[in-house]
Design a protein around this motif. Structure first.
Motif, PDB file in Angstrom:
ATOM      1  N   HIS A   1      38.706  50.211  61.419  1.00  0.00           N
ATOM      2  CA  HIS A   1      37.891  49.241  62.007  1.00  0.00           C
ATOM      3  C   HIS A   1      37.168  49.937  63.252  1.00  0.00           C
ATOM      4  O   HIS A   1      36.662  49.810  64.425  1.00  0.00           O
ATOM      5  CB  HIS A   1      39.173  48.123  62.960  1.00  0.00           C
TER       6      HIS A   1
ATOM      7  N   ASN B   1      42.676  48.070  70.571  1.00  0.00           N
ATOM      8  CA  ASN B   1      41.603  48.214  69.240  1.00  0.00           C
ATOM      9  C   ASN B   1      40.789  47.150  68.413  1.00  0.00           C
ATOM     10  O   ASN B   1      39.877  47.071  67.946  1.00  0.00           O
ATOM     11  CB  ASN B   1      42.330  49.505  68.377  1.00  0.00           C
ATOM     12  N   ALA B   2      41.678  46.153  68.841  1.00  0.00           N
ATOM     13  CA  ALA B   2      40.848  44.669  68.070  1.00  0.00           C
ATOM     14  C   ALA B   2      40.378  44.347  69.289  1.00  0.00           C
ATOM     15  O   ALA B   2      39.961  44.546  70.656  1.00  0.00           O
ATOM     16  CB  ALA B   2      42.100  43.249  67.976  1.00  0.00           C
ATOM     17  N   SER B   3      39.364  43.318  68.969  1.00  0.00           N
ATOM     18  CA  SER B   3      38.314  42.210  70.118  1.00  0.00           C
ATOM     19  C   SER B   3      39.251  41.236  71.248  1.00  0.00           C
ATOM     20  O   SER B   3      39.107  39.820  71.017  1.00  0.00           O
ATOM     21  CB  SER B   3      37.078  41.551  69.591  1.00  0.00           C
TER      22      SER B   3
ATOM     23  N   ARG C   1      40.786  40.527  74.840  1.00  0.00           N
ATOM     24  CA  ARG C   1      41.006  41.244  76.735  1.00  0.00           C
ATOM     25  C   ARG C   1      42.194  41.408  76.822  1.00  0.00           C
ATOM     26  O   ARG C   1      43.376  40.759  76.659  1.00  0.00           O
ATOM     27  CB  ARG C   1      40.362  39.934  77.548  1.00  0.00           C
TER      28      ARG C   1
END
Length: 460
Positions: free
Chosen positions: A38, A326-328, A330
């Motif tokens: 990812h 590392n995810a979308s 905030r």
């Protein structure tokens, strides 16, 4: 005819520890595979091969130093209450010792971060070990009369720990890791490993303390003091060998001007400091009341088995951090959700007494949130607070929390005007405030068109 009174002893199941261990192990083991699929720039990541990346060898010594820091802290925190009971210290005297400690943290500890920024972080870390050395020697020479002096020194040492390692670690990473082109990845790794090692070191402190005391309390009661003294000497030796004395220090005039402009003049830093103070207050209230809350129904509880369960939950929470980063998502959104979950958990605990198993589950979830929140807050400090002012910002942000703790301790311990549940409600309200601060901080970031890029230095 005699009456037999059965006693009920509650202890956590061994399956709880197995679950925490394997969950943490799986999260750590599977993350490199997730990152390789990812993350578009896996080669520049600190997790590309192993959590202890070989791309940043200078960070090895700070991690070893951090473990020594936390083992020292853990030896006294784990063994402190037992010592008070062993030497027959009354509850009133215990409250007095706590007031002395939090008073020292408020009136002296709040300024130590400013002093650290001015004289250098390494010198401040040396003071940390010297304070622990003084406490160890005092407890070996005169255990009972030295409690108030020990509380004073340990409170100052804890204040130093709250900002010293993080500040020094970030500065050292800036010197080396910025040349490698992936500074933020390395810092993210450091932040969650700090929380992970902190919990592991506290559990190790408990193991060391129990092993040294053994079954003979008369002979073993002073053993943790000997261990703490030796660790303090080891820490002083390591710090002295790695001290180069070449740190560039600002003058007081320049520091005062910079602090006023970059810290006091930035609304985002005020919001971040408020959230940090609310978290610190809730953690302090928790550790003051967790044992009385568990034994409120009169049953015997093995607190020594519940303590590592809570710290294990914090370790598990810290391993979630690299996945979220590392995810979308905030950083502010993650913090808002975590603060709300913590506040709801404390609200349930304050509203009505639950079974011990339910309470331990709630306590564990609370600490799992702490394991996630601490590295997230450190990440935000890297984004908004200049490194040269970081120690002062952290120590001053804890001053309101220490003042609030002093107030409620006096009201509860001396005047009996509030109950334990009221203290927990105050902590829950503070966490809701922290969630609100994160929501406003996110809006401020959008207003200023702020991207999540680190801000570590400022221009003169």
């Amino acid at each position: 005819m005699g009456i037999v009174i059965e006693t009920s002893i509650w202890e956590p199941s061994s399956s709880v520890f197995i679950f925490i261990f394997f969950s943490s192990f799986l999260l750590l083991s599977l993350f490199p595979f997730y990152l390789s699929k990812h993350a578009p720039t896996t080669k520049s990541s600190a997790f590309s091969d192993h959590p202890f990346s070989s791309s940043s060898p200078p960070s090895l010594f700070p991690r070893i130093r951090y473990i020594i820091f936390k083992i020292l802290e853990g030896l006294w925190s784990v063994y402190g209450e037992f010592e008070l009971v062993y030497y027959g210290i009354s509850k009133e005297d215990t409250v007095t010792f706590m007031l002395i400690g939090f008073g020292a943290a408020l009136f002296v500890g709040s300024l130590l971060g400013l002093v650290s920024d001015l004289i250098g972080r390494k010198k401040t870390c040396l003071v940390f070990f010297i304070l622990h050395l003084i406490v160890g020697i005092l407890k070996m020479v005169a255990p009972s009369p030295s409690f108030w002096v020990a509380n004073l020194c340990l409170s100052l040492a804890t204040s130093i720990f709250s900002f010293s390692f993080e500040t020094w670690g970030v500065v050292e990473h800036d010197k080396v890791d910025s040349k490698l082109g992936h500074r933020q990845d390395i810092l993210n790794e450091t932040f969650w490993l700090m929380t992970f090692f902190e919990s592991a070191s506290l559990i190790g402190s408990q193991v060391i303390g129990n092993w040294m005391v053994g079954g003979n309390l008369e002979k073993g009661i002073g053993s943790p003091s000997i261990a703490a003294t030796l660790l303090a000497i080891l820490g002083i030796t390591c710090m002295s060998r790695h001290y180069d004395g070449t740190t560039k220090i600002m003058t007081f005039k320049d520091y005062r001007m910079s602090f006023s402009v970059y810290n006091l003049g930035d609304r985002r830093i005020w919001l971040l400091a408020c959230a940090q103070a609310c978290l610190h207050f809730s953690i302090a209230v928790f550790w003051i009341l967790w044992a009385p809350t568990l034994v409120a129904d009169g049953r015997e509880v093995f607190l020594g088995l519940i303590y590592p369960c809570l710290l294990g939950a914090r370790m598990l929470g810290s391993t979630v951090f690299p996945w979220l980063i590392n995810a979308s998502l905030r950083t502010e959104d993650c913090l808002t959700c975590a603060f709300v979950v913590q506040a709801l958990l404390l609200s349930i605990i304050a509203y009505d007494y639950e079974e011990i198993g339910v309470l331990v589950t709630q306590f564990s979830l609370y600490h799992a949130c702490i394991g996630l929140i601490l590295p997230l807050l450190a990440r935000l400090r890297t984004m908004y607070v200049p490194n040269e002012l970081r120690g002062g910002m952290i120590s001053l942000s804890l001053a309101p929390a220490n003042a609030a703790i002093l107030f409620i301790l006096m009201q509860r311990g001396y005047y009996r005007t509030i109950e334990n549940s009221t203290m927990i409600v105050f902590a829950a309200v503070g966490l809701f405030m922290a969630a609100g601060c994160m929501y406003v901080l996110k809006r401020e970031a959008f207003k200023g068109d702020m991207k999540e890029e680190p801000i570590s230095t400022f221009k003169d």
